[in-house]
Motif scaffolding. Structure first.
Motif, PDB file in Angstrom:
ATOM      1  N   SER A 165       0.809  -1.232   0.000  1.00 61.42           N
ATOM      2  CA  SER A 165       0.000   0.000   0.000  1.00 61.42           C
ATOM      3  C   SER A 165       0.839   1.278   0.000  1.00 61.42           C
ATOM      4  CB  SER A 165      -0.941   0.008   1.209  1.00 61.42           C
ATOM      5  OG  SER A 165      -0.198  -0.061   2.421  1.00 61.42           O
ATOM      6  N   ARG A 166       2.110   1.185   0.356  1.00 58.00           N
ATOM      7  CA  ARG A 166       2.957   2.390   0.418  1.00 58.00           C
ATOM      8  C   ARG A 166       3.714   2.651  -0.882  1.00 58.00           C
ATOM      9  NH1 ARG A 166       3.242   4.490   5.438  1.00 58.00           N
ATOM     10  NH2 ARG A 166       2.601   3.157   7.184  1.00 58.00           N
ATOM     11  N   MET A 167       3.447   1.875  -1.905  1.00 52.60           N
ATOM     12  CA  MET A 167       4.126   2.084  -3.182  1.00 52.60           C
ATOM     13  C   MET A 167       3.657   3.387  -3.821  1.00 52.60           C
ATOM     14  SD  MET A 167       4.059  -1.791  -4.768  1.00 52.60           S
ATOM     15  CE  MET A 167       5.297  -1.440  -6.008  1.00 52.60           C
ATOM     16  N   GLU A 168       4.594   4.085  -4.462  1.00 46.47           N
ATOM     17  CA  GLU A 168       4.285   5.371  -5.098  1.00 46.47           C
ATOM     18  C   GLU A 168       3.884   5.144  -6.556  1.00 46.47           C
ATOM     19  OE1 GLU A 168       4.150   8.404  -3.799  1.00 46.47           O
ATOM     20  OE2 GLU A 168       4.659   7.659  -1.786  1.00 46.47           O
ATOM     21  N   THR A 169       2.835   5.833  -6.981  1.00 48.23           N
ATOM     22  CA  THR A 169       2.381   5.694  -8.364  1.00 48.23           C
ATOM     23  C   THR A 169       3.346   6.376  -9.333  1.00 48.23           C
ATOM     24  OG1 THR A 169       0.571   6.142  -9.908  1.00 48.23           O
ATOM     25  CG2 THR A 169       0.935   7.757  -8.162  1.00 48.23           C
ATOM     26  N   PRO A 170       3.626   5.779 -10.473  1.00 48.65           N
ATOM     27  CA  PRO A 170       4.514   6.414 -11.447  1.00 48.65           C
ATOM     28  C   PRO A 170       3.805   7.455 -12.303  1.00 48.65           C
ATOM     29  CG  PRO A 170       3.879   4.238 -12.232  1.00 48.65           C
ATOM     30  CD  PRO A 170       3.284   4.393 -10.864  1.00 48.65           C
ATOM     31  N   THR A 171       2.481   7.523 -12.248  1.00 47.44           N
ATOM     32  CA  THR A 171       1.744   8.485 -13.079  1.00 47.44           C
ATOM     33  C   THR A 171       0.426   8.873 -12.426  1.00 47.44           C
ATOM     34  OG1 THR A 171       0.719   8.843 -15.243  1.00 47.44           O
ATOM     35  CG2 THR A 171       0.656   6.616 -14.380  1.00 47.44           C
ATOM     36  N   HIS A 172       0.034  10.116 -12.652  1.00 47.42           N
ATOM     37  CA  HIS A 172      -1.277  10.586 -12.205  1.00 47.42           C
ATOM     38  C   HIS A 172      -2.196  10.844 -13.394  1.00 47.42           C
ATOM     39  CE1 HIS A 172      -0.402  10.878  -7.923  1.00 47.42           C
ATOM     40  NE2 HIS A 172       0.781  11.387  -8.251  1.00 47.42           N
ATOM     41  N   ASP A 173      -1.770  10.389 -14.562  1.00 43.29           N
ATOM     42  CA  ASP A 173      -2.615  10.489 -15.744  1.00 43.29           C
ATOM     43  C   ASP A 173      -3.656   9.370 -15.676  1.00 43.29           C
ATOM     44  OD1 ASP A 173      -3.557   9.802 -18.469  1.00 43.29           O
ATOM     45  OD2 ASP A 173      -2.199  11.417 -19.079  1.00 43.29           O
ATOM     46  N   PRO A 174      -4.950   9.710 -15.609  1.00 42.35           N
ATOM     47  CA  PRO A 174      -5.972   8.665 -15.435  1.00 42.35           C
ATOM     48  C   PRO A 174      -6.063   7.691 -16.602  1.00 42.35           C
ATOM     49  CG  PRO A 174      -6.986  10.807 -15.841  1.00 42.35           C
ATOM     50  CD  PRO A 174      -5.541  11.063 -15.616  1.00 42.35           C
ATOM     51  N   LEU A 175      -5.786   8.166 -17.825  1.00 39.99           N
ATOM     52  CA  LEU A 175      -5.850   7.264 -18.973  1.00 39.99           C
ATOM     53  C   LEU A 175      -4.730   6.235 -18.911  1.00 39.99           C
ATOM     54  CD1 LEU A 175      -7.073   6.359 -21.627  1.00 39.99           C
ATOM     55  CD2 LEU A 175      -5.696   8.110 -22.795  1.00 39.99           C
ATOM     56  N   LEU A 176      -3.504   6.698 -18.646  1.00 34.25           N
ATOM     57  CA  LEU A 176      -2.386   5.764 -18.507  1.00 34.25           C
ATOM     58  C   LEU A 176      -2.630   4.797 -17.352  1.00 34.25           C
ATOM     59  CD1 LEU A 176       0.737   8.071 -19.044  1.00 34.25           C
ATOM     60  CD2 LEU A 176      -0.167   6.337 -20.597  1.00 34.25           C
ATOM     61  N   SER A 177      -3.193   5.309 -16.278  1.00 28.15           N
ATOM     62  CA  SER A 177      -3.455   4.464 -15.114  1.00 28.15           C
ATOM     63  C   SER A 177      -4.501   3.412 -15.427  1.00 28.15           C
ATOM     64  CB  SER A 177      -3.914   5.325 -13.932  1.00 28.15           C
ATOM     65  OG  SER A 177      -2.894   6.218 -13.549  1.00 28.15           O
ATOM     66  N   ALA A 178      -5.539   3.788 -16.180  1.00 30.42           N
ATOM     67  CA  ALA A 178      -6.571   2.820 -16.547  1.00 30.42           C
ATOM     68  C   ALA A 178      -5.993   1.727 -17.433  1.00 30.42           C
ATOM     69  CB  ALA A 178      -7.722   3.529 -17.257  1.00 30.42           C
ATOM     70  N   VAL A 179      -5.145   2.127 -18.389  1.00 29.13           N
ATOM     71  CA  VAL A 179      -4.575   1.147 -19.320  1.00 29.13           C
ATOM     72  C   VAL A 179      -3.592   0.229 -18.615  1.00 29.13           C
ATOM     73  CG1 VAL A 179      -3.111   0.857 -21.351  1.00 29.13           C
ATOM     74  CG2 VAL A 179      -4.912   2.593 -21.355  1.00 29.13           C
ATOM     75  N   TYR A 180      -2.613   0.816 -17.902  1.00 27.97           N
ATOM     76  CA  TYR A 180      -1.590  -0.016 -17.274  1.00 27.97           C
ATOM     77  C   TYR A 180      -2.111  -0.735 -16.035  1.00 27.97           C
ATOM     78  CZ  TYR A 180       1.902   1.722 -20.472  1.00 27.97           C
ATOM     79  OH  TYR A 180       2.624   1.988 -21.612  1.00 27.97           O
ATOM     80  N   GLY A 181      -3.032  -0.121 -15.333  1.00 23.65           N
ATOM     81  CA  GLY A 181      -3.662  -0.813 -14.212  1.00 23.65           C
ATOM     82  C   GLY A 181      -4.469  -1.995 -14.703  1.00 23.65           C
ATOM     83  N   GLY A 182      -5.246  -1.793 -15.765  1.00 27.87           N
ATOM     84  CA  GLY A 182      -6.015  -2.885 -16.344  1.00 27.87           C
ATOM     85  C   GLY A 182      -5.119  -3.977 -16.883  1.00 27.87           C
ATOM     86  N   LEU A 183      -3.999  -3.586 -17.488  1.00 27.48           N
ATOM     87  CA  LEU A 183      -3.042  -4.562 -18.016  1.00 27.48           C
ATOM     88  C   LEU A 183      -2.452  -5.411 -16.894  1.00 27.48           C
ATOM     89  CD1 LEU A 183      -1.442  -5.502 -20.570  1.00 27.48           C
ATOM     90  CD2 LEU A 183       0.276  -3.790 -19.955  1.00 27.48           C
ATOM     91  N   GLY A 184      -2.008  -4.753 -15.826  1.00 25.49           N
ATOM     92  CA  GLY A 184      -1.416  -5.480 -14.708  1.00 25.49           C
ATOM     93  C   GLY A 184      -2.401  -6.397 -14.016  1.00 25.49           C
ATOM     94  N   VAL A 185      -3.604  -5.889 -13.780  1.00 27.18           N
ATOM     95  CA  VAL A 185      -4.631  -6.719 -13.141  1.00 27.18           C
ATOM     96  C   VAL A 185      -4.973  -7.905 -14.032  1.00 27.18           C
ATOM     97  CG1 VAL A 185      -7.047  -6.783 -12.390  1.00 27.18           C
ATOM     98  CG2 VAL A 185      -5.589  -4.862 -11.741  1.00 27.18           C
ATOM     99  N   GLY A 186      -5.056  -7.681 -15.342  1.00 26.31           N
ATOM    100  CA  GLY A 186      -5.354  -8.766 -16.266  1.00 26.31           C
ATOM    101  C   GLY A 186      -4.269  -9.832 -16.266  1.00 26.31           C
ATOM    102  N   ILE A 187      -2.996  -9.405 -16.224  1.00 29.17           N
ATOM    103  CA  ILE A 187      -1.895 -10.367 -16.163  1.00 29.17           C
ATOM    104  C   ILE A 187      -1.990 -11.192 -14.878  1.00 29.17           C
ATOM    105  CG2 ILE A 187       0.610 -10.596 -15.885  1.00 29.17           C
ATOM    106  CD1 ILE A 187       0.903  -8.170 -17.758  1.00 29.17           C
ATOM    107  N   GLY A 188      -2.227 -10.504 -13.767  1.00 26.82           N
ATOM    108  CA  GLY A 188      -2.312 -11.200 -12.491  1.00 26.82           C
ATOM    109  C   GLY A 188      -3.453 -12.191 -12.430  1.00 26.82           C
ATOM    110  N   ILE A 189      -4.639 -11.765 -12.826  1.00 26.64           N
ATOM    111  CA  ILE A 189      -5.797 -12.662 -12.789  1.00 26.64           C
ATOM    112  C   ILE A 189      -5.617 -13.805 -13.783  1.00 26.64           C
ATOM    113  CG2 ILE A 189      -8.281 -12.819 -13.234  1.00 26.64           C
ATOM    114  CD1 ILE A 189      -8.577 -10.013 -12.151  1.00 26.64           C
ATOM    115  N   GLY A 190      -5.020 -13.503 -14.940  1.00 23.26           N
ATOM    116  CA  GLY A 190      -4.753 -14.559 -15.914  1.00 23.26           C
ATOM    117  C   GLY A 190      -3.839 -15.628 -15.336  1.00 23.26           C
ATOM    118  N   LEU A 191      -2.809 -15.213 -14.581  1.00 20.89           N
ATOM    119  CA  LEU A 191      -1.915 -16.182 -13.935  1.00 20.89           C
ATOM    120  C   LEU A 191      -2.666 -17.007 -12.894  1.00 20.89           C
ATOM    121  CD1 LEU A 191       1.307 -14.001 -13.458  1.00 20.89           C
ATOM    122  CD2 LEU A 191       0.965 -15.869 -15.085  1.00 20.89           C
ATOM    123  N   VAL A 192      -3.529 -16.342 -12.130  1.00 21.97           N
ATOM    124  CA  VAL A 192      -4.333 -17.058 -11.129  1.00 21.97           C
ATOM    125  C   VAL A 192      -5.222 -18.098 -11.809  1.00 21.97           C
ATOM    126  CG1 VAL A 192      -6.203 -16.820  -9.444  1.00 21.97           C
ATOM    127  CG2 VAL A 192      -4.312 -15.189  -9.436  1.00 21.97           C
TER     128      VAL A 192
END
Length: 279
Positions: free
Chosen positions: A92-119
């Motif tokens: 929870s203490r990790m710092e975000t690399p961007t405050h751009d909501p579009l980049l966050s939606a894309v890369y957040g969605g990408l990371g979550v998708g990779i994680g859930i896909g592995l699960v």
């Protein structure tokens, strides 16, 4: 070893989801569905740490799943329901690399998708609203995909009302990227093709596929809808890079052949990659 590998994928996948959530989705208030989306809303409205919201929701949902589906519902679902919020708390203490909501939606969605896909590849689950969707399917007969979409839509609509309509639009982008990434992680980038060939020269076409393309095939029994004539239908599965050669071989063997080529999500067996974790 196979079972140990599946638990390792569950651990790694849950960690990747948690990191992506804390790096991109939470700092930019992107509630892209599911229990994680609800936890973003609760953090925004009541300043409740997301990990606690996820535990409070996941554990009763898993208990409901046990009540409805019995003890066979799954140890991995229980483990995922506890592990994911734990990793969210630990990162929870990790710092975000961007405050751009579009980049966050894309890369957040990408990371979550990779994680859930592995699960999913480890035949596990992170619990959450997917359990509620399974219960809804059991009692209403609603398709599982539709049930999950309904719950995600409710979370995104709530984000549009409680945070902002623009936030809901970014959440939709994140959810779309997540769903597509899960598909890629589960099935890979290589798309195989299934070819159905109806020909008056089935032997010539078969020989071309077997010897020139070096692929196996199956003869199905078909019947003309208008003529009522019985004729074989050849089924061959080939790689993406073999489609052009297949079409050329069929055309040379029988220029009047009728060919249907469609995508296949996954092919297992001789001549194609086999993933022992998905056995």
């Amino acid at each position: 070893m196979r079972e140990a590998g599946s638990y390792l994928l569950l651990l790694i996948g849950s960690f990747v989801v948690a990191v992506s959530f804390n790096l991109f989705l939470l700092p930019n208030r992107i509630a892209s569905g599911g229990v994680s989306g609800i936890s973003v809303l609760m953090d925004q409205l009541l300043s409740i740490p997301p990990a606690y919201t996820q535990w409070v929701l996941n554990i009763p949902l898993f208990a409901a799943g046990l009540l409805v589906f019995g003890r066979g519902y799954g140890l991995k679902t229980a483990l995922g329901s506890v592990l994911l919020p734990l990793f969210v708390l630990l990162t929870s203490r990790m710092e975000t690399p961007t405050h751009d909501p579009l980049l966050s939606a894309v890369y957040g969605g990408l990371g979550v998708g990779i994680g859930i896909g592995l699960v999913f590849r480890g035949r596990g689950s992170t619990g959450g609203l997917s359990i509620a969707a399974h219960i809804l399917q059991r009692y209403t007969g609603m398709r599982l995909g539709l049930a999950i979409a309904v719950f995600d839509a409710l979370v995104i609509v709530a984000a549009g009302i409680l945070i902002s309509p623009e936030n809901a639009l970014y959440a939709l982008i994140g959810l779309f990227v997540t769903s597509k990434t899960i598909d890629v992680v589960q099935t890979g980038f290589q798309t195989s093709k299934a070819a159905f060939i109806i020909s008056n020269e089935p032997d010539r076409v078969s020989q071309a596929i077997l010897h020139d393309l070096d692929r196996g095939l199956t003869r199905l029994h078909g019947e003309g809808g208008y003529t009522g004539q019985t004729r074989p239908v050849l089924l061959a599965v080939v790689g993406q890079n073999e489609v052009a050669k297949l079409k050329a071989l069929v055309k040379d063997a029988d220029p009047n052949a009728f060919v249907i080529i469609s995508n296949t999500a996954e092919v297992l067996g001789e001549g194609f990659q086999y993933d022992p974790l998905n056995k």
